[in-house]
Design a protein around this motif. Sequence first.
Motif, PDB file in Angstrom:
ATOM      1  N   PHE A  97       1.077  -1.244   0.354  1.00 58.93           N
ATOM      2  CA  PHE A  97       0.403  -0.172  -0.419  1.00 58.93           C
ATOM      3  C   PHE A  97       0.870   0.696   0.118  1.00 58.93           C
ATOM      4  O   PHE A  97       1.984   1.238   0.556  1.00 58.93           O
ATOM      5  CB  PHE A  97      -0.923  -0.384   1.329  1.00 58.93           C
ATOM      6  N   ASP A  98       0.715   2.507  -0.986  1.00 56.99           N
ATOM      7  CA  ASP A  98       1.189   3.319  -0.833  1.00 56.99           C
ATOM      8  C   ASP A  98       0.463   4.675  -0.345  1.00 56.99           C
ATOM      9  O   ASP A  98      -0.632   4.970  -1.021  1.00 56.99           O
ATOM     10  CB  ASP A  98       2.011   3.683  -2.299  1.00 56.99           C
ATOM     11  N   MET A  99       1.036   4.877   0.724  1.00 53.79           N
ATOM     12  CA  MET A  99       0.087   6.279   1.524  1.00 53.79           C
ATOM     13  C   MET A  99       0.017   7.643   0.464  1.00 53.79           C
ATOM     14  O   MET A  99      -0.974   7.928   0.266  1.00 53.79           O
ATOM     15  CB  MET A  99       0.706   6.198   3.165  1.00 53.79           C
ATOM     16  N   ALA A 100       0.906   7.844  -0.131  1.00 53.77           N
ATOM     17  CA  ALA A 100       1.215   9.708  -0.315  1.00 53.77           C
ATOM     18  C   ALA A 100       0.508   9.347  -1.247  1.00 53.77           C
ATOM     19  O   ALA A 100      -0.122  10.162  -1.870  1.00 53.77           O
ATOM     20  CB  ALA A 100       2.891   9.695  -1.033  1.00 53.77           C
ATOM     21  N   ARG A 101       0.236   8.063  -2.451  1.00 46.55           N
ATOM     22  CA  ARG A 101      -0.564   7.701  -3.575  1.00 46.55           C
ATOM     23  C   ARG A 101      -2.033   7.832  -3.092  1.00 46.55           C
ATOM     24  O   ARG A 101      -2.623   8.791  -4.130  1.00 46.55           O
ATOM     25  CB  ARG A 101      -0.264   6.300  -4.399  1.00 46.55           C
ATOM     26  N   SER A 102      -2.071   7.046  -2.946  1.00 50.35           N
ATOM     27  CA  SER A 102      -3.781   6.985  -1.765  1.00 50.35           C
ATOM     28  C   SER A 102      -4.298   8.745  -0.732  1.00 50.35           C
ATOM     29  O   SER A 102      -5.164   9.305  -1.897  1.00 50.35           O
ATOM     30  CB  SER A 102      -4.103   5.923  -1.103  1.00 50.35           C
ATOM     31  N   LEU A 103      -3.006   9.235  -0.755  1.00 47.25           N
ATOM     32  CA  LEU A 103      -3.735  10.844  -0.298  1.00 47.25           C
ATOM     33  C   LEU A 103      -3.440  11.587  -1.433  1.00 47.25           C
ATOM     34  O   LEU A 103      -4.423  13.016  -1.265  1.00 47.25           O
ATOM     35  CB  LEU A 103      -2.758  11.147   1.102  1.00 47.25           C
ATOM     36  N   PHE A 104      -2.215  11.766  -1.651  1.00 49.33           N
ATOM     37  CA  PHE A 104      -2.330  13.080  -2.615  1.00 49.33           C
ATOM     38  C   PHE A 104      -3.147  12.522  -4.237  1.00 49.33           C
ATOM     39  O   PHE A 104      -2.871  13.615  -5.159  1.00 49.33           O
ATOM     40  CB  PHE A 104      -1.257  13.227  -2.336  1.00 49.33           C
ATOM     41  N   GLY A 105      -3.152  11.979  -4.650  1.00 47.33           N
ATOM     42  CA  GLY A 105      -4.081  11.308  -6.286  1.00 47.33           C
ATOM     43  C   GLY A 105      -3.180  10.576  -6.855  1.00 47.33           C
ATOM     44  O   GLY A 105      -3.755  11.276  -8.700  1.00 47.33           O
ATOM     45  N   GLY A 106      -1.762  10.679  -6.600  1.00 44.69           N
ATOM     46  CA  GLY A 106      -1.302  10.583  -7.929  1.00 44.69           C
ATOM     47  C   GLY A 106      -1.733   9.511  -8.051  1.00 44.69           C
ATOM     48  O   GLY A 106      -1.546   7.920  -7.674  1.00 44.69           O
ATOM     49  N   GLY A 107      -1.501   9.042  -9.812  1.00 43.18           N
ATOM     50  CA  GLY A 107      -1.423   8.290 -10.283  1.00 43.18           C
ATOM     51  C   GLY A 107      -2.839   7.744 -11.204  1.00 43.18           C
ATOM     52  O   GLY A 107      -2.986   8.162 -12.143  1.00 43.18           O
ATOM     53  N   GLY A 108      -3.473   6.885  -9.902  1.00 44.23           N
ATOM     54  CA  GLY A 108      -4.154   6.402 -10.952  1.00 44.23           C
ATOM     55  C   GLY A 108      -6.068   6.818 -10.397  1.00 44.23           C
ATOM     56  O   GLY A 108      -6.706   7.004 -10.418  1.00 44.23           O
ATOM     57  N   GLY A 109      -5.544   7.569 -10.215  1.00 41.96           N
ATOM     58  CA  GLY A 109      -7.020   9.080  -9.766  1.00 41.96           C
ATOM     59  C   GLY A 109      -8.049   8.017  -8.141  1.00 41.96           C
ATOM     60  O   GLY A 109      -7.868   7.285  -7.874  1.00 41.96           O
TER      61      GLY A 109
END
Length: 130
Positions: A97-109
């Motif tokens: 799980f990537d916390m930064a991606r889930s918080l800031f919406g990077g990547g998959g949206g």
Amino acid sequence: MFSLGQTKGNKKTKAKVKETKDKLKDVKMGDTVESDIRKDQHTREKTYKETGRNQIKANMNVNIGDTVESGIRKEQHTREKTSKETARNQIKENTNFDMARSLFGGGGGAEESEEEEEVQQEVQQEEEEE
């Protein structure tokens, strides 16, 4: 000179004590009420222990077939195994799980929920009507 008489007296008393001890060893007790009670208790305890041993030996020859309870326990065991397996798999998934991606919406949206979509559609319709 006084001490000479004491050793002779000591020997006499020791001999008398030895003689009485020897006489007391030959005393034979007859059967009493207490001894009968103790004998009964002892035989009762021996028979109780013997029946316990025989019961254990008899139980070794018993075959237990499938019962309703064993089926239920088996079902519970398999259910518990699967729940533990899914818990282990969930832990493995959580390590990626990537916390930064889930918080800031990077990547998959981030996916919007149905309520948010409905609200946005209502807002668009109102804007078009105006």
